[in-house]
Design an enzyme around this catalytic site. Structure first.
Site, PDB file in Angstrom:
ATOM      1  N   LYS A  10       0.820  -1.063  -0.100  1.00  0.00           N
ATOM      2  CA  LYS A  10      -0.069  -0.040   0.228  1.00  0.00           C
ATOM      3  C   LYS A  10       1.083   1.176  -0.134  1.00  0.00           C
ATOM      4  O   LYS A  10       2.144   1.161  -0.036  1.00  0.00           O
ATOM      5  CB  LYS A  10      -0.852   0.033   1.234  1.00  0.00           C
ATOM      6  CG  LYS A  10      -1.812  -1.137   1.199  1.00  0.00           C
ATOM      7  CD  LYS A  10      -3.030  -1.311   2.400  1.00  0.00           C
ATOM      8  CE  LYS A  10      -3.722  -2.440   2.376  1.00  0.00           C
ATOM      9  NZ  LYS A  10      -4.963  -2.094   3.367  1.00  0.00           N
ATOM     10  N   TYR A  50     -12.286  -1.556  -3.706  1.00  0.00           N
ATOM     11  CA  TYR A  50     -12.824  -1.807  -2.218  1.00  0.00           C
ATOM     12  C   TYR A  50     -14.354  -1.703  -2.152  1.00  0.00           C
ATOM     13  O   TYR A  50     -14.829  -1.181  -1.144  1.00  0.00           O
ATOM     14  CB  TYR A  50     -12.137  -0.917  -1.340  1.00  0.00           C
ATOM     15  CG  TYR A  50     -10.770  -1.130  -0.822  1.00  0.00           C
ATOM     16  CD1 TYR A  50     -10.400  -2.357  -0.184  1.00  0.00           C
ATOM     17  CD2 TYR A  50      -9.755  -0.307  -0.810  1.00  0.00           C
ATOM     18  CE1 TYR A  50      -9.309  -2.764   0.315  1.00  0.00           C
ATOM     19  CE2 TYR A  50      -8.382  -0.593  -0.628  1.00  0.00           C
ATOM     20  CZ  TYR A  50      -8.144  -1.990   0.112  1.00  0.00           C
ATOM     21  OH  TYR A  50      -6.900  -2.320   0.399  1.00  0.00           O
ATOM     22  N   PHE A  58     -15.236   3.559   7.352  1.00  0.00           N
ATOM     23  CA  PHE A  58     -13.728   4.097   6.823  1.00  0.00           C
ATOM     24  C   PHE A  58     -13.583   3.897   5.575  1.00  0.00           C
ATOM     25  O   PHE A  58     -12.645   4.364   5.071  1.00  0.00           O
ATOM     26  CB  PHE A  58     -12.822   3.016   7.573  1.00  0.00           C
ATOM     27  CG  PHE A  58     -13.342   1.467   7.391  1.00  0.00           C
ATOM     28  CD1 PHE A  58     -12.665   1.253   6.248  1.00  0.00           C
ATOM     29  CD2 PHE A  58     -13.772   0.708   8.136  1.00  0.00           C
ATOM     30  CE1 PHE A  58     -12.862  -0.357   5.833  1.00  0.00           C
ATOM     31  CE2 PHE A  58     -13.925  -0.682   7.910  1.00  0.00           C
ATOM     32  CZ  PHE A  58     -13.508  -1.093   6.693  1.00  0.00           C
ATOM     33  N   ARG A  86      -2.206 -14.413   3.915  1.00  0.00           N
ATOM     34  CA  ARG A  86      -2.711 -13.729   5.435  1.00  0.00           C
ATOM     35  C   ARG A  86      -1.830 -13.933   6.553  1.00  0.00           C
ATOM     36  O   ARG A  86      -1.787 -13.210   7.593  1.00  0.00           O
ATOM     37  CB  ARG A  86      -3.985 -14.061   5.482  1.00  0.00           C
ATOM     38  CG  ARG A  86      -5.079 -13.475   4.169  1.00  0.00           C
ATOM     39  CD  ARG A  86      -6.384 -14.104   4.192  1.00  0.00           C
ATOM     40  NE  ARG A  86      -7.246 -13.306   5.192  1.00  0.00           N
ATOM     41  CZ  ARG A  86      -7.587 -12.165   4.967  1.00  0.00           C
ATOM     42  NH1 ARG A  86      -7.359 -11.504   4.019  1.00  0.00           N
ATOM     43  NH2 ARG A  86      -8.574 -11.751   5.866  1.00  0.00           N
ATOM     44  N   THR A  92      -5.710  -7.326  10.587  1.00  0.00           N
ATOM     45  CA  THR A  92      -5.830  -6.184   9.731  1.00  0.00           C
ATOM     46  C   THR A  92      -5.207  -5.082  10.695  1.00  0.00           C
ATOM     47  O   THR A  92      -4.713  -4.177  10.313  1.00  0.00           O
ATOM     48  CB  THR A  92      -7.191  -5.930   9.535  1.00  0.00           C
ATOM     49  OG1 THR A  92      -7.579  -6.974   8.796  1.00  0.00           O
ATOM     50  CG2 THR A  92      -7.452  -4.711   8.812  1.00  0.00           C
ATOM     51  N   ASN A 113      -1.950   0.008   7.127  1.00  0.00           N
ATOM     52  CA  ASN A 113      -1.316  -1.409   7.426  1.00  0.00           C
ATOM     53  C   ASN A 113      -0.550  -2.191   6.309  1.00  0.00           C
ATOM     54  O   ASN A 113      -0.511  -3.239   6.491  1.00  0.00           O
ATOM     55  CB  ASN A 113      -2.522  -2.244   7.989  1.00  0.00           C
ATOM     56  CG  ASN A 113      -3.605  -2.444   6.658  1.00  0.00           C
ATOM     57  OD1 ASN A 113      -3.632  -2.106   5.638  1.00  0.00           O
ATOM     58  ND2 ASN A 113      -4.602  -3.073   7.118  1.00  0.00           N
ATOM     59  N   HIS A 116      -1.956  -5.634   1.822  1.00  0.00           N
ATOM     60  CA  HIS A 116      -3.234  -6.080   1.624  1.00  0.00           C
ATOM     61  C   HIS A 116      -3.239  -7.384   1.064  1.00  0.00           C
ATOM     62  O   HIS A 116      -2.252  -8.139   0.205  1.00  0.00           O
ATOM     63  CB  HIS A 116      -4.194  -5.362   0.340  1.00  0.00           C
ATOM     64  CG  HIS A 116      -5.371  -5.901  -0.058  1.00  0.00           C
ATOM     65  ND1 HIS A 116      -6.535  -5.935   0.722  1.00  0.00           N
ATOM     66  CD2 HIS A 116      -5.646  -6.785  -1.341  1.00  0.00           C
ATOM     67  CE1 HIS A 116      -7.493  -6.588   0.286  1.00  0.00           C
ATOM     68  NE2 HIS A 116      -6.874  -7.375  -1.126  1.00  0.00           N
ATOM     69  N   GLU A 127      -9.807  -9.596  -7.628  1.00  0.00           N
ATOM     70  CA  GLU A 127      -8.592  -8.581  -7.430  1.00  0.00           C
ATOM     71  C   GLU A 127      -7.392  -8.710  -8.284  1.00  0.00           C
ATOM     72  O   GLU A 127      -6.906  -7.793  -8.845  1.00  0.00           O
ATOM     73  CB  GLU A 127      -8.311  -8.866  -5.885  1.00  0.00           C
ATOM     74  CG  GLU A 127      -9.472  -8.231  -4.931  1.00  0.00           C
ATOM     75  CD  GLU A 127      -9.052  -8.256  -3.608  1.00  0.00           C
ATOM     76  OE1 GLU A 127      -8.041  -9.035  -3.179  1.00  0.00           O
ATOM     77  OE2 GLU A 127      -9.630  -7.754  -2.735  1.00  0.00           O
TER      78      GLU A 127
HETATM   79  P1  CMP Z   1      -7.239  -4.530   3.679  1.00  0.00           P
HETATM   80  O1  CMP Z   1      -7.044  -6.068   4.067  1.00  0.00           O
HETATM   81  O2  CMP Z   1      -6.713  -4.033   2.565  1.00  0.00           O
HETATM   82  O3  CMP Z   1      -8.770  -4.463   3.618  1.00  0.00           O
HETATM   83  C1  CMP Z   1      -9.709  -3.416   3.858  1.00  0.00           C
HETATM   84  C2  CMP Z   1      -8.925  -2.425   4.496  1.00  0.00           C
HETATM   85  O4  CMP Z   1      -9.792  -1.217   5.093  1.00  0.00           O
HETATM   86  C3  CMP Z   1      -7.874  -2.850   5.403  1.00  0.00           C
HETATM   87  O5  CMP Z   1      -6.976  -3.668   5.067  1.00  0.00           O
HETATM   88  C4  CMP Z   1      -7.546  -1.637   6.066  1.00  0.00           C
HETATM   89  O6  CMP Z   1      -6.750  -0.759   5.330  1.00  0.00           O
HETATM   90  C5  CMP Z   1      -8.902  -0.868   6.048  1.00  0.00           C
HETATM   91  N1  CMP Z   1      -9.929  -1.175   7.569  1.00  0.00           N
HETATM   92  C6  CMP Z   1     -10.322  -2.188   7.849  1.00  0.00           C
HETATM   93  N2  CMP Z   1     -10.874  -1.985   8.883  1.00  0.00           N
HETATM   94  C7  CMP Z   1     -10.807  -0.610   9.322  1.00  0.00           C
HETATM   95  C8  CMP Z   1     -11.138  -0.009  10.233  1.00  0.00           C
HETATM   96  N3  CMP Z   1     -11.916  -0.085  11.342  1.00  0.00           N
HETATM   97  N4  CMP Z   1     -11.045   1.666  10.300  1.00  0.00           N
HETATM   98  C9  CMP Z   1     -10.120   1.923   9.245  1.00  0.00           C
HETATM   99  N5  CMP Z   1      -9.687   1.433   8.267  1.00  0.00           N
HETATM  100  C10 CMP Z   1     -10.137   0.190   8.269  1.00  0.00           C
END
Ligand code: CMP
Length: 140
Positions: A10, A50, A58, A86, A92, A113, A116, A127
């Protein structure tokens, strides 16, 4: 079963010079990179990627973050690749991620984070197709 899955370094991971570290960890876990590129998503493209999260509180912030800079999507192949990726990423939320995972070691928040990974076979198929054409992925 040999699977393919999509992972993305990311914008925060690219900004922190972690492209190589993320790829290294996936390769060390027995996964093979079969396609990889650097792209920058616009808002609409991030929304499309997404779309399953469009009702989440969010969503707008996530779309702004994912379109804030270059990202590195890649297709990874290997035994149980979806679950393996994963495991290497960790939860996450970095506060809940296990020791030695990418997110535990590098993520700054649940949103920023670093990486992905697809969460299942149907998601992986969507994806991978979102970022790579058939010509860009070797036949299986
Ligand atoms: P990802 O695994 O890419 O899938 C969805 C993304 O949304 C996740 O990683 C985070 O970057 C974001 N995300 C998921 N949960 C939250 C949350 N509670 N608050 C903010 N961002 C979130």
């Amino acid at each position: 079963m040999i699977e393919r899955t999509l992972s993305i370094v990311k914008p925060d991971g690219v900004a922190k010079n972690l492209i190589g570290e993320v790829v290294r960890r996936f390769e060390a876990a027995g996964l093979k990179v079969v396609a990889l590129k650097m792209v920058r998503l616009d808002r609409g493209e991030a929304e499309g990627f997404y779309h399953v999260h469009r009702e989440r509180p969010f969503f707008a912030s996530l779309v702004a973050f994912m379109s804030s800079g270059p990202i590195v999507p890649m297709v990874l192949e290997g035994e149980d690749a979806i679950a393996r990726v994963r495991t290497v990423m960790g939860s996450t939320d970095p506060a809940k991620a296990g020791a030695g995972t990418i997110r535990k070691d590098f993520a700054s928040s649940i949103e920023k984070n670093i990486v992905h990974g697809s969460d299942g076979p149907a998601t992986a198929s969507f994806e991978i197709g979102y970022f790579f054409s058939a010509l860009e992925i070797p036949p299986r």
